[in-house]
Write a protein that holds these residues in place. Structure first.
Motif, mmCIF file in Angstrom:
data_model
loop_
_atom_site.group_PDB
_atom_site.id
_atom_site.type_symbol
_atom_site.label_atom_id
_atom_site.label_comp_id
_atom_site.label_asym_id
_atom_site.label_seq_id
_atom_site.Cartn_x
_atom_site.Cartn_y
_atom_site.Cartn_z
ATOM 1 N N ILE A 48 45.013 53.531 44.450
ATOM 2 C CA ILE A 48 45.895 53.550 45.618
ATOM 3 C C ILE A 48 46.068 52.106 46.066
ATOM 4 N N GLU A 49 47.310 51.664 46.221
ATOM 5 C CA GLU A 49 47.514 50.251 46.559
ATOM 6 C C GLU A 49 48.769 50.046 47.402
ATOM 7 N N HIS A 50 48.722 49.025 48.257
ATOM 8 C CA HIS A 50 49.872 48.635 49.080
ATOM 9 C C HIS A 50 50.389 47.249 48.710
ATOM 10 N N ASP A 51 49.572 46.465 48.024
ATOM 11 C CA ASP A 51 49.926 45.090 47.698
ATOM 12 C C ASP A 51 50.953 45.080 46.564
ATOM 13 N N MET A 52 52.228 44.816 46.892
ATOM 14 C CA MET A 52 53.291 44.914 45.905
ATOM 15 C C MET A 52 53.217 43.809 44.851
ATOM 16 N N GLU A 53 52.766 42.629 45.254
ATOM 17 C CA GLU A 53 52.611 41.550 44.279
ATOM 18 C C GLU A 53 51.563 41.934 43.241
ATOM 19 N N PHE A 54 50.469 42.497 43.703
ATOM 20 C CA PHE A 54 49.410 42.966 42.819
ATOM 21 C C PHE A 54 49.935 44.068 41.902
ATOM 22 N N LEU A 55 50.706 44.966 42.478
ATOM 23 C CA LEU A 55 51.286 46.069 41.709
ATOM 24 C C LEU A 55 52.178 45.551 40.590
ATOM 25 N N VAL A 93 41.969 45.944 46.627
ATOM 26 C CA VAL A 93 42.182 44.524 46.893
ATOM 27 C C VAL A 93 42.503 44.237 48.357
ATOM 28 N N ALA A 94 42.419 45.251 49.220
ATOM 29 C CA ALA A 94 42.698 45.037 50.641
ATOM 30 C C ALA A 94 41.734 44.013 51.218
ATOM 31 N N GLY A 95 42.271 42.986 51.866
ATOM 32 C CA GLY A 95 41.447 41.973 52.501
ATOM 33 C C GLY A 95 40.907 40.904 51.584
ATOM 34 N N MET A 96 41.285 40.933 50.311
ATOM 35 C CA MET A 96 40.776 39.953 49.353
ATOM 36 C C MET A 96 41.594 38.672 49.370
ATOM 37 N N SER A 97 40.964 37.592 48.941
ATOM 38 C CA SER A 97 41.672 36.335 48.749
ATOM 39 C C SER A 97 42.531 36.429 47.488
ATOM 40 N N LYS A 98 43.394 35.457 47.290
ATOM 41 C CA LYS A 98 44.270 35.453 46.112
ATOM 42 C C LYS A 98 43.448 35.441 44.829
ATOM 43 N N ASP A 99 42.410 34.620 44.765
ATOM 44 C CA ASP A 99 41.569 34.548 43.570
ATOM 45 C C ASP A 99 40.840 35.865 43.340
ATOM 46 N N GLY A 105 35.252 40.608 48.415
ATOM 47 C CA GLY A 105 35.672 40.926 47.057
ATOM 48 C C GLY A 105 34.509 41.265 46.154
ATOM 49 N N GLN A 106 33.432 40.515 46.265
ATOM 50 C CA GLN A 106 32.256 40.761 45.437
ATOM 51 C C GLN A 106 31.629 42.111 45.748
ATOM 52 N N ARG A 107 31.670 42.521 47.009
ATOM 53 C CA ARG A 107 31.159 43.848 47.375
ATOM 54 C C ARG A 107 31.974 44.948 46.696
ATOM 55 N N GLN A 108 33.285 44.765 46.659
ATOM 56 C CA GLN A 108 34.135 45.746 45.976
ATOM 57 C C GLN A 108 33.795 45.798 44.494
ATOM 58 N N TRP A 109 33.588 44.644 43.880
ATOM 59 C CA TRP A 109 33.238 44.618 42.452
ATOM 60 C C TRP A 109 31.896 45.285 42.216
ATOM 61 N N LEU A 110 30.947 45.055 43.133
ATOM 62 C CA LEU A 110 29.636 45.682 42.996
ATOM 63 C C LEU A 110 29.772 47.201 43.055
#
Length: 263
Positions: A213-220, A186-192, A162-167
């Motif tokens: 682009i996203e597949h995570d419906m909860e996130f959406l 957010v693919a592969g990220m923890s809930k936090d 997750g931190q790499r994605q933020w970077l």
């Protein structure tokens, strides 16, 4: 490293509608219509989610916008200037930044050095080779936005996924893009990490236009406002989250494939 830097866009007047305007876009690969007559308008300052089943054409659409794929026909206009026929680096310099599904950072460099390098790559080589003194306002602001100040001097190689994605997002922000295109951030990220990323995207959208682009419906459901659904290379439906979820066509071709997500 993902590149993004601004240059003056060619004179073509101000955009008549949205910051990004796509009309009647077609992409055909060996007879297969990967993109089939897509019309899309994304307004300035918008946080737009792009969803759809695998093979719907989402990544191909982003590839066209960034110059990686040449369309068969149709138009793509950004800030009043056509993107069709331009090279990738030219589109980058017009203010379009992109991340990919797999983050790309320099692991041996510190977090701060990664952002600093991204922000200054436009400079002549001789200037880049000189030792820099201090931290620019752009770099400091990007570091603060992604919340990695405490890790500024740590090598990027120790960061979590997750931190790499933020970077990588911070590296884009430091270059001052108008439009950010994020492929499954957010693919592969923890809930936090997903929660923090949602907050980050919301914050970034205050000063940028963002397409996700996203597949995570909860996130959406939690963070999206406007959603465009692609299916078989075409726009199936577009609207707010509630309207999209309630649409029978979406339930059949997308949400219905993962009933647990649609619950």
């Amino acid at each position: 490293m993902t590149e993004t830097v601004r240059e003056e866009a060619p004179t073509a007047g101000k955009p008549s509608g949205g910051l990004l305007e796509i009309r009647d876009l077609m992409v055909v690969f060996d007879g297969f219509k990967a993109i089939n007559g897509v019309d899309l308008t994304v307004g300035e300052g918008e946080l737009r989610f792009l969803i759809g089943p695998n093979g719907a054409g989402k990544t191909t659409l982003i590839d066209v916008i960034t110059g990686l794929t040449k369309p068969t026909s149709g138009t793509v206009t950004f800030a009043g200037a056509s993107l069709v026929g331009r090279k990738e680096h030219q589109i980058v310099r017009m203010g379009v930044g992109r991340t990919f599904q797999t983050s790309v950072v320099f692991e041996e460099l510190s977090v701060l050095e990664n952002i600093d390098l991204a922000a200054t790559f436009r400079n002549p080589l001789v200037k880049l080779l000189r030792r820099r003194r201090g931290v620019s306002d752009e770099v400091a602001a990007a570091l603060a936005t992604i919340g990695l100040e405490d890790l500024a001097d740590k090598p990027a190689g120790i960061l979590s996924h997750g931190q790499r994605q933020w970077l990588e997002i911070g590296m884009l922000i430091a270059q001052g893009p108008k439009l950010l295109l994020l492929d499954e951030p957010v693919a592969g990220m923890s809930k936090d990490e997903r929660e923090r990323t949602g907050e980050l995207l919301t914050e970034i959208a205050r000063d940028h236009t963002v397409i996700v682009i996203e597949h995570d419906m909860e996130f959406l459901r939690r963070y999206a406002s406007t959603v465009t659904v692609l299916h078989e290379g075409s726009v199936l439906v577009e609207g707010d989250v509630a309207a999209v979820q309630a649409d029978p066509k979406v339930q059949e071709v997308y949400l219905g494939r993962k009933k647990e997500d649609a619950a």
